[in-house]
Design a protein around this motif. Structure first.
Motif, PDB file in Angstrom:
ATOM      1  N   THR A  20     -37.375 -79.634  34.182  1.00 30.42           N
ATOM      2  CA  THR A  20     -37.452 -80.952  33.569  1.00 30.42           C
ATOM      3  C   THR A  20     -38.885 -81.460  33.604  1.00 30.42           C
ATOM      4  N   VAL A  21     -39.308 -82.092  32.529  1.00 35.02           N
ATOM      5  CA  VAL A  21     -40.602 -82.770  32.465  1.00 35.02           C
ATOM      6  C   VAL A  21     -40.330 -84.264  32.497  1.00 35.02           C
ATOM      7  N   GLU A  22     -40.868 -84.953  33.492  1.00 29.17           N
ATOM      8  CA  GLU A  22     -40.657 -86.392  33.620  1.00 29.17           C
ATOM      9  C   GLU A  22     -41.975 -87.112  33.404  1.00 29.17           C
ATOM     10  N   GLY A  23     -41.960 -88.145  32.569  1.00 28.53           N
ATOM     11  CA  GLY A  23     -43.189 -88.881  32.292  1.00 28.53           C
ATOM     12  C   GLY A  23     -42.913 -90.110  31.459  1.00 28.53           C
ATOM     13  N   ASP A  24     -43.842 -90.443  30.587  1.00 24.60           N
ATOM     14  CA  ASP A  24     -43.728 -91.612  29.723  1.00 24.60           C
ATOM     15  C   ASP A  24     -43.654 -91.169  28.271  1.00 24.60           C
ATOM     16  N   PRO A  25     -43.011 -91.972  27.419  1.00 19.69           N
ATOM     17  CA  PRO A  25     -42.982 -91.639  26.000  1.00 19.69           C
ATOM     18  C   PRO A  25     -44.392 -91.424  25.452  1.00 19.69           C
ATOM     19  N   GLN A  26     -44.517 -90.393  24.627  1.00 19.97           N
ATOM     20  CA  GLN A  26     -45.766 -89.984  23.976  1.00 19.97           C
ATOM     21  C   GLN A  26     -46.717 -89.238  24.900  1.00 19.97           C
ATOM     22  N   ASP A  27     -46.313 -88.950  26.139  1.00 19.39           N
ATOM     23  CA  ASP A  27     -47.099 -88.021  26.957  1.00 19.39           C
ATOM     24  C   ASP A  27     -47.196 -86.686  26.225  1.00 19.39           C
ATOM     25  N   SER A  28     -48.362 -86.062  26.299  1.00 18.84           N
ATOM     26  CA  SER A  28     -48.563 -84.763  25.662  1.00 18.84           C
ATOM     27  C   SER A  28     -48.030 -83.642  26.553  1.00 18.84           C
ATOM     28  N   VAL A  29     -47.272 -82.728  25.946  1.00 19.55           N
ATOM     29  CA  VAL A  29     -46.753 -81.559  26.653  1.00 19.55           C
ATOM     30  C   VAL A  29     -47.032 -80.327  25.794  1.00 19.55           C
ATOM     31  N   SER A  30     -47.725 -79.354  26.370  1.00 14.86           N
ATOM     32  CA  SER A  30     -48.024 -78.107  25.666  1.00 14.86           C
ATOM     33  C   SER A  30     -47.373 -76.945  26.392  1.00 14.86           C
ATOM     34  N   ILE A  31     -46.867 -75.992  25.616  1.00 13.40           N
ATOM     35  CA  ILE A  31     -46.183 -74.824  26.168  1.00 13.40           C
ATOM     36  C   ILE A  31     -46.821 -73.565  25.600  1.00 13.40           C
ATOM     37  N   PHE A  32     -47.270 -72.674  26.489  1.00 12.67           N
ATOM     38  CA  PHE A  32     -47.933 -71.449  26.070  1.00 12.67           C
ATOM     39  C   PHE A  32     -47.263 -70.240  26.718  1.00 12.67           C
ATOM     40  N   PRO A  33     -47.023 -69.165  25.956  1.00 15.83           N
ATOM     41  CA  PRO A  33     -46.510 -67.938  26.579  1.00 15.83           C
ATOM     42  C   PRO A  33     -47.550 -67.385  27.547  1.00 15.83           C
ATOM     43  N   LEU A  34     -47.081 -66.875  28.674  1.00 20.00           N
ATOM     44  CA  LEU A  34     -48.021 -66.505  29.739  1.00 20.00           C
ATOM     45  C   LEU A  34     -48.115 -65.005  29.968  1.00 20.00           C
ATOM     46  N   SER A  35     -47.002 -64.320  30.006  1.00 16.81           N
ATOM     47  CA  SER A  35     -47.027 -62.905  30.395  1.00 16.81           C
ATOM     48  C   SER A  35     -46.534 -62.006  29.269  1.00 16.81           C
ATOM     49  N   GLY A  36     -46.858 -62.366  28.048  1.00 16.03           N
ATOM     50  CA  GLY A  36     -46.345 -61.658  26.879  1.00 16.03           C
ATOM     51  C   GLY A  36     -45.477 -62.605  26.075  1.00 16.03           C
ATOM     52  N   PRO A  37     -44.718 -62.104  25.106  1.00 19.59           N
ATOM     53  CA  PRO A  37     -43.856 -62.979  24.318  1.00 19.59           C
ATOM     54  C   PRO A  37     -42.826 -63.689  25.196  1.00 19.59           C
ATOM     55  N   ALA A  38     -42.517 -64.923  24.840  1.00 17.80           N
ATOM     56  CA  ALA A  38     -41.458 -65.685  25.511  1.00 17.80           C
ATOM     57  C   ALA A  38     -40.344 -65.910  24.495  1.00 17.80           C
ATOM     58  N   ALA A  39     -39.133 -65.493  24.845  1.00 17.48           N
ATOM     59  CA  ALA A  39     -38.002 -65.561  23.920  1.00 17.48           C
ATOM     60  C   ALA A  39     -36.999 -66.611  24.393  1.00 17.48           C
ATOM     61  N   GLY A  40     -36.249 -67.138  23.422  1.00 13.36           N
ATOM     62  CA  GLY A  40     -35.214 -68.113  23.759  1.00 13.36           C
ATOM     63  C   GLY A  40     -35.781 -69.411  24.295  1.00 13.36           C
ATOM     64  N   VAL A  41     -36.904 -69.863  23.725  1.00  9.04           N
ATOM     65  CA  VAL A  41     -37.538 -71.105  24.192  1.00  9.04           C
ATOM     66  C   VAL A  41     -36.861 -72.291  23.515  1.00  9.04           C
ATOM     67  N   THR A  42     -36.364 -73.213  24.328  1.00  3.40           N
ATOM     68  CA  THR A  42     -35.694 -74.412  23.824  1.00  3.40           C
ATOM     69  C   THR A  42     -36.349 -75.648  24.419  1.00  3.40           C
ATOM     70  N   LEU A  43     -36.706 -76.586  23.569  1.00  2.00           N
ATOM     71  CA  LEU A  43     -37.318 -77.845  23.992  1.00  2.00           C
ATOM     72  C   LEU A  43     -36.397 -78.979  23.599  1.00  2.00           C
ATOM     73  N   GLU A  44     -35.970 -79.767  24.577  1.00  2.00           N
ATOM     74  CA  GLU A  44     -35.111 -80.919  24.331  1.00  2.00           C
ATOM     75  C   GLU A  44     -35.813 -82.179  24.811  1.00  2.00           C
ATOM     76  N   GLY A  45     -35.662 -83.261  24.067  1.00  2.00           N
ATOM     77  CA  GLY A  45     -36.272 -84.523  24.453  1.00  2.00           C
ATOM     78  C   GLY A  45     -37.725 -84.635  24.044  1.00  2.00           C
ATOM     79  N   MET A  46     -38.153 -83.837  23.070  1.00  2.00           N
ATOM     80  CA  MET A  46     -39.538 -83.862  22.599  1.00  2.00           C
ATOM     81  C   MET A  46     -39.589 -84.167  21.104  1.00  2.00           C
ATOM     82  N   GLU A  47     -40.728 -84.637  20.659  1.00  2.00           N
ATOM     83  CA  GLU A  47     -40.914 -85.014  19.262  1.00  2.00           C
ATOM     84  C   GLU A  47     -40.669 -83.827  18.326  1.00  2.00           C
ATOM     85  N   TYR A  48     -41.076 -82.644  18.752  1.00  2.00           N
ATOM     86  CA  TYR A  48     -40.877 -81.438  17.947  1.00  2.00           C
ATOM     87  C   TYR A  48     -39.995 -80.479  18.741  1.00  2.00           C
TER      88      TYR A  48
END
Length: 214
Positions: A144-172
């Motif tokens: 879970t990411v806890e913060g304030d509305p409009q906080d920036s959150v970036s997600i980057f694959p780290l150890s190769g491709p990342a599969a089945g990535v789901t983001l809930e509660g975000m603008e995109y």
């Protein structure tokens, strides 16, 4: 049990360091990270490393103030930060706040996500806490990411491709998406409310949460 781990990057504000260390049951410093702890008024329970960046005078001082020293040779196959994470886990910690991790040597900065991944793999759920936000790794799981509305959150694959990535509660939002190395799809999303969830089916991602209230 929660630990606070001081790295030897660059110091965060003294107030943040004292607040985070104050809620930890165990405070571990990776070599020169002990200097930042002492400057903030925090005496580590344990200092881990070869003591090259801390120096012998300060090593003796921190030991005299009650810290234990876990010495390692200069020629070793793990960074002091990873050794500090291992030491925290060996002493019963299951979660850790990692401090003074942002800044310092460029190579060490890029090593931080790998220290987080190594910690995750030994059962030490770790989060970098800095003046400008938080950073953590998820490997085949969710957090879970806890913060304030409009906080920036970036997600980057780290150890190769990342599969089945789901983001809930975000603008995109994403649902069961694939993130490939070299793709910036995950850069600069935003929280809609005060909480969001990042899930990964396979692989690992680095989550960078920029906030004014870390």
């Amino acid at each position: 049990m929660r630990a606070a781990i001081f790295l030897n990057g660059s110091p965060d504000s003294a107030g943040l360091l004292r607040r985070v260390a104050g809620r930890a049951a165990l405070v571990v410093a990776a070599d020169g990270g002990a200097r930042y702890a002492l400057e903030a008024g925090v005496v580590p329970d344990l200092v881990v490393g070869d003591m090259d960046s801390l120096g012998e005078d300060l090593a003796r001082e921190v030991e005299g103030r009650g810290a234990s020293l876990e010495r390692h040779p200069v020629r070793k196959d793990k960074m002091d930060g990873q050794l500090a994470a291992l030491a925290a886990r060996e002493r019963g910690a299951t979660a850790a706040d990692v401090l003074c991790a942002v800044g310092g040597r460029l190579g060490a900065l890029f090593a931080v996500p790998h220290i987080l991944l190594a910690a995750e793999r030994i059962g030490l759920r770790s989060t970098v806490v800095a003046d400008r936000g938080r950073m953590f790794v998820i490997e085949a799981g969710s957090r879970t990411v806890e913060g304030d509305p409009q906080d920036s959150v970036s997600i980057f694959p780290l150890s190769g491709p990342a599969a089945g990535v789901t983001l809930e509660g975000m603008e995109y939002p994403l649902e069961n998406a694939n993130l490939e190395p070299g793709d910036t799809l995950g850069f600069h999303n935003e929280l809609i409310g005060r909480e969001a969830t990042v899930s990964v089916g396979k692989g690992a991602v680095l989550v960078v949460h920029e906030t004014e209230d870390p």
